[in-house]
Design an enzyme around this catalytic site. Structure first.
Site, PDB file in Angstrom:
ATOM      1  N   HIS A   1       0.772  -1.062  -0.072  1.00  0.00           N
ATOM      2  CA  HIS A   1       0.045   0.011   0.030  1.00  0.00           C
ATOM      3  C   HIS A   1       0.708   1.120   0.009  1.00  0.00           C
ATOM      4  CE1 HIS A   1      -3.052   3.063   1.288  1.00  0.00           C
ATOM      5  NE2 HIS A   1      -3.907   2.012   1.280  1.00  0.00           N
TER       6      HIS A   1
ATOM      7  N   HIS B   1      -1.157   1.848  11.631  1.00  0.00           N
ATOM      8  CA  HIS B   1       0.032   2.795  11.806  1.00  0.00           C
ATOM      9  C   HIS B   1      -0.087   3.810  12.676  1.00  0.00           C
ATOM     10  CE1 HIS B   1      -2.537   4.880   8.942  1.00  0.00           C
ATOM     11  NE2 HIS B   1      -1.726   5.860   8.811  1.00  0.00           N
TER      12      HIS B   1
ATOM     13  N   GLU C   1      -3.829  14.239  11.287  1.00  0.00           N
ATOM     14  CA  GLU C   1      -4.807  13.927   9.993  1.00  0.00           C
ATOM     15  C   GLU C   1      -6.141  14.050  10.499  1.00  0.00           C
ATOM     16  OE1 GLU C   1      -6.134   9.890   8.339  1.00  0.00           O
ATOM     17  OE2 GLU C   1      -4.232  10.336   7.265  1.00  0.00           O
TER      18      GLU C   1
ATOM     19  N   HIS D   1      -3.806   4.044  14.601  1.00  0.00           N
ATOM     20  CA  HIS D   1      -5.212   4.077  13.873  1.00  0.00           C
ATOM     21  C   HIS D   1      -5.171   2.920  12.555  1.00  0.00           C
ATOM     22  CE1 HIS D   1      -2.734   7.388  12.018  1.00  0.00           C
ATOM     23  NE2 HIS D   1      -3.465   7.263  10.885  1.00  0.00           N
TER      24      HIS D   1
END
Length: 457
Positions: free
Chosen positions: A316, A359, A365, A393
């Site tokens: 990803h 992560h 964010e 999260h």
């Protein structure tokens, strides 16, 4: 083009007229380049910026958004040719800030993953400015550093009010219902799926196009706003990507000149500076720019035009590949605030956990939802989530189960439309936002976080 202020008309007629104007708009394309436009023939001077006598008796005015001696590539300024200069106004007086607040905030930083339900319908008579509700922020606008996140709801068009903020530029992202934004340089039509960018201190007013599927009923609109106190948003460097990809300059649209022709009437102008609101009632509309040229201009951008870059083998990629615009700092690669978009896209990683992996990272964010995906996750349009720096999260158990059982030998089309604002500093909440935090057990927000140990020795 001229536009008219329509205070006497009921809201449904204002919306009908706004939709007609939005349908007829034309734009100039290209991000960061020199634009020019005139609403009357020959109103724009040729060969000089400050003629002794401008055409039509117009006044010349310069709006500069950056220091005079910054590098040429970073300079933002626009020459305006207007009916009255901006210095013509009664004194401003302080007014209550309401729910539009400015950092620093004194709520302690929360290490939890935080969620908010979609904002409810506003009280009747709420326009865009009075409907701004601050969630949190960082930095200090007086130091021209940091940012704030606001949410807005409104059911009434701004027909006799104008707003500007000297604290920073505004990024407006509708989620429910479209907006017609009248700026000093012209008009922008902004529907859900698009984003508008208003330069620092540029005056504008907002009319409601109507909430989707609700016609002329007294529906309300809703969305997200980022107030960027730092350097103006710019396109990120592409590096090894090459000459094109991510957000392409040609997809940004700037307005053509348009001015209010009904200038002899009272208009309340609300100005934000140093975190406080000031009000003055003009005897004319300040949206009276007949011609202009420069590169400090408002834009509208369709987020579905974003060219998603991703892997075609395994793993990803980092979310930085989703960056549309960035406000830079003195540290290369570290943004004051980055604006990212997660649009519908193909996902092709083989033998790969395709959702974002679990992560922790140094950036903070905030995520908002424009269109919810059909696959598991429990997100609703209009909800939001904040992950402060180093807060762990990732997805919930339902998304995890879906991802680990998926057939990764074939590409998958991911749907939904999300926005992300990432910033180098933690975001402190306002008291009102802290009191409105939801929980991760609320299925209308994120789905139950019921991940269990699956370890087998």
């Amino acid at each position: 083009m001229t536009t008219s202020l329509e205070k006497a008309k009921p809201e449904d007629e204002v919306r009908e007229q706004a939709r007609a104007r939005a349908a007829s708009l034309s734009y100039s394309t290209g991000f960061g380049n020199e634009h020019s436009s005139e609403a009357l023939a020959d109103a724009l001077p040729v060969g000089r910026n400050t003629p002794q006598r401008a055409k039509y008796g117009l006044y010349t005015e310069l709006l500069t958004g950056t220091a005079f001696t910054e590098l040429r590539a970073n300079t933002h300024r626009t020459w305006l040719y207007r009916i009255r200069p901006s210095v013509v106004h009664p004194p401003f007086e302080r007014i209550d800030n309401g729910t539009l607040l400015t950092p620093p905030f004194d709520v302690p930083l929360d290490p939890n993953l935080l969620f908010w339900a979609p904002r409810p319908a506003p009280a009747a008579g709420t326009d865009f400015v009075s409907g701004l509700w601050t969630l949190g922020g960082n930095g200090d606008p007086v130091q021209r550093s940091g940012m704030a996140i606001h949410l807005y709801t409104a059911d009434t068009s701004m027909t006799d009010r104008v707003f500007s903020t000297a604290d920073g530029e505004l990024m407006i992202v509708p989620e429910l219902g479209g907006l017609l934004i009248h700026t000093e340089l012209g008009l922008l039509s902004v529907e859900p799926g698009s984003v508008a960018l208003i330069p620092r201190a540029m005056k504008f007013r907002v009319e409601i196009l109507g909430a989707a599927g609700q016609g002329d009923t007294p529906a309300f609109v809703r969305g997200y706003v980022c107030e960027n106190y730092g350097t103006p948003f710019a396109l990120p460097e592409l590096g090894f990507i090459g000459h094109a990809g991510m957000a392409n300059p040609r997809d940004f649209r700037a307005p053509v000149a348009a001015y209010d022709d009904d200038t002899e009437r009272p208009v309340e102008v609300i100005h934000k500076v140093g975190g406080n609101l000031w009000s003055s009632t003009y005897d004319h509309s300040p949206l009276d720019v007949v011609a202009w040229h420069g590169n400090s201009v408002p834009y509208v951008y369709n987020m579905l035009d974003f060219m998603v870059m991703g892997n075609v083998t395994v793993d990803h990629p980092d979310p930085s590949l989703l960056t549309v615009l960035t406000s830079t700092t003195d540290t290369p690669g570290v943004g004051n605030v980055d604006f990212c978009v997660v649009p519908p896209r193909w996902v092709a990683g083989e033998d790969t956990f395709r959702p974002q992996y679990f992560h922790r990272n140094v950036s903070t964010e905030y995520a908002g939802v424009i269109t919810a995906p059909e696959n598991p996750g429990g997100w609703l349009p209009g909800c939001g989530a904040l992950t402060n720096m180093m807060t762990p999260h990732g997805v919930g158990a339902d998304v995890w189960e879906y991802a680990v059982q998926a057939d990764t030998s074939v590409p998958e089309k991911a749907d939904g439309l999300f926005i992300l604002w990432e910033t180098k500093l933690p975001i402190a909440l306002t008291t009102q936002a802290a009191q409105a935090v939801g929980t991760t057990d609320d299925e209308t927000l994120s789905g139950k976080n019921t991940l269990q140990s699956r370890f087998r020795s």
